[in-house]
Scaffold this motif. Structure first.
Motif, mmCIF file in Angstrom:
data_model
loop_
_atom_site.group_PDB
_atom_site.id
_atom_site.type_symbol
_atom_site.label_atom_id
_atom_site.label_comp_id
_atom_site.label_asym_id
_atom_site.label_seq_id
_atom_site.Cartn_x
_atom_site.Cartn_y
_atom_site.Cartn_z
ATOM 1 N N VAL A 23 52.112 4.543 49.325
ATOM 2 C CA VAL A 23 52.471 4.811 47.939
ATOM 3 C C VAL A 23 53.340 3.682 47.403
ATOM 4 O O VAL A 23 54.223 3.170 48.091
ATOM 5 N N GLY A 24 53.054 3.256 46.164
ATOM 6 C CA GLY A 24 53.873 2.247 45.510
ATOM 7 C C GLY A 24 55.200 2.825 45.071
ATOM 8 O O GLY A 24 55.257 3.920 44.507
ATOM 9 N N ALA A 78 52.588 12.001 46.660
ATOM 10 C CA ALA A 78 52.331 11.379 47.961
ATOM 11 C C ALA A 78 53.135 12.050 49.067
ATOM 12 O O ALA A 78 52.611 12.340 50.157
ATOM 13 N N LYS A 79 54.405 12.330 48.797
ATOM 14 C CA LYS A 79 55.252 12.951 49.820
ATOM 15 C C LYS A 79 54.831 14.388 50.076
ATOM 16 O O LYS A 79 54.868 14.868 51.223
ATOM 17 N N ILE A 82 53.524 8.329 56.249
ATOM 18 C CA ILE A 82 53.543 7.759 54.907
ATOM 19 C C ILE A 82 54.352 6.467 54.914
ATOM 20 O O ILE A 82 55.336 6.336 55.657
ATOM 21 N N VAL A 83 53.928 5.518 54.086
ATOM 22 C CA VAL A 83 54.629 4.246 53.943
ATOM 23 C C VAL A 83 54.811 3.969 52.459
ATOM 24 O O VAL A 83 53.862 4.076 51.681
ATOM 25 N N GLY A 84 56.024 3.615 52.074
ATOM 26 C CA GLY A 84 56.287 3.172 50.714
ATOM 27 C C GLY A 84 56.293 1.656 50.645
ATOM 28 O O GLY A 84 56.909 0.992 51.485
ATOM 29 N N ARG A 93 51.582 -1.555 58.330
ATOM 30 C CA ARG A 93 52.759 -0.848 58.849
ATOM 31 C C ARG A 93 52.373 0.453 59.521
ATOM 32 O O ARG A 93 52.922 0.818 60.562
ATOM 33 N N LEU A 94 51.427 1.163 58.946
ATOM 34 C CA LEU A 94 50.954 2.390 59.581
ATOM 35 C C LEU A 94 50.314 2.080 60.933
ATOM 36 O O LEU A 94 50.538 2.795 61.919
ATOM 37 N N ALA A 95 49.509 1.019 60.977
ATOM 38 C CA ALA A 95 48.833 0.665 62.222
ATOM 39 C C ALA A 95 49.821 0.261 63.307
ATOM 40 O O ALA A 95 49.549 0.450 64.496
#
Length: 226
Positions: A66-67, A83-84, A94-96, A189-191
């Motif tokens: 999410v931006g 998103a959250k 989740i990654v911001g 980042r998720l990976a």
């Protein structure tokens, strides 16, 4: 499948990324629409319809990117909350990702790394925000121009009539590539197993809510939950 959401600009974006983030084999399907002030009414229905058109469902998702802005209060609040909420309800990481960082990345992907990019975003009807790669946003009060270096490529998003025409055109290029850039940055980042803490993920606001005015004190940047 990685879901991408951004509501920091006047055009909302959702995307669905498949494949290894950051590599040429990754594919990102996108949907964007002029959202104005109707984030709450349009985001979730558009997202569900978009997934259905792609033959996917919420159960197929493996993460969310999410931006986080900078952007206006209403849009960011709705986008982050959606998103959250999905991440919490579906048990997904989740990654911001800074929307400004992703917009700059999108321009570089389209035009190359030859020069530094200076990004301009609106901060209300008169002020603007200037962002350079790797630096915190700088608030420019109305009438104050950014320092433009000889090697800068100026990129302006949502600033028609308030920035040079070529910068506005480059801003359209940046926004067209926003979902793919968010997927590249956030998906990596998720990976790597480095998601954000759900409770600590907060947006970067540049304006107060509509109808609210500051009566005293100073509005400053903060990434701490309030």
């Amino acid at each position: 499948m990685i879901l991408v959401i951004d509501t920091a600009t006047s055009v909302a974006v959702v995307g669905l990324g498949e494949g290894p983030a950051g590599l040429g084999g990754a594919e990102v399907a996108t949907r964007s629409w002029p959202v104005r002030h109707q984030h709450g009414e349009t985001l979730l229905p558009t997202l569900v319809a978009f997934l259905s058109e792609r033959g996917a469902s919420l159960a197929d998702l493996r993460g969310i990117v999410v931006g986080t802005g900078p952007g206006a209060f209403t849009g960011l609040r709705v986008g982050l909350a959606t998103a959250k909420g999905l991440a919490h309800g579906l048990g997904l990481p989740i990654v911001g990702v800074s929307t400004a960082e992703a917009l700059i990345d999108a321009v570089r992907a389209a035009e190359g790394e030859a020069s530094v990019t200076l990004l301009l975003l609106p901060a209300g009807p008169n002020d603007r925000v200037a962002v350079r790669p790797g630096q915190p946003p700088e608030l420019l009060p109305g009438g104050i121009e950014p320092e433009v270096r000889p090697d800068d490529r100026l990129v302006a998003v949502d600033l028609d009539g308030r920035a040079p025409a070529d910068a506005v055109v480059r801003g359209d290029v940046a926004r067209d590539g926003l979902a793919a850039a968010l997927f590249r940055i956030g998906g990596a980042r998720l990976a790597s197993g480095k998601p954000d803490d759900l409770a600590g993920l907060v947006p970067e606001y540049v304006t107060l809510p509509r109808g609210i005015r500051a009566s005293s004190g100073e509005v400053t940047w903060s990434r701490h939950p309030r």
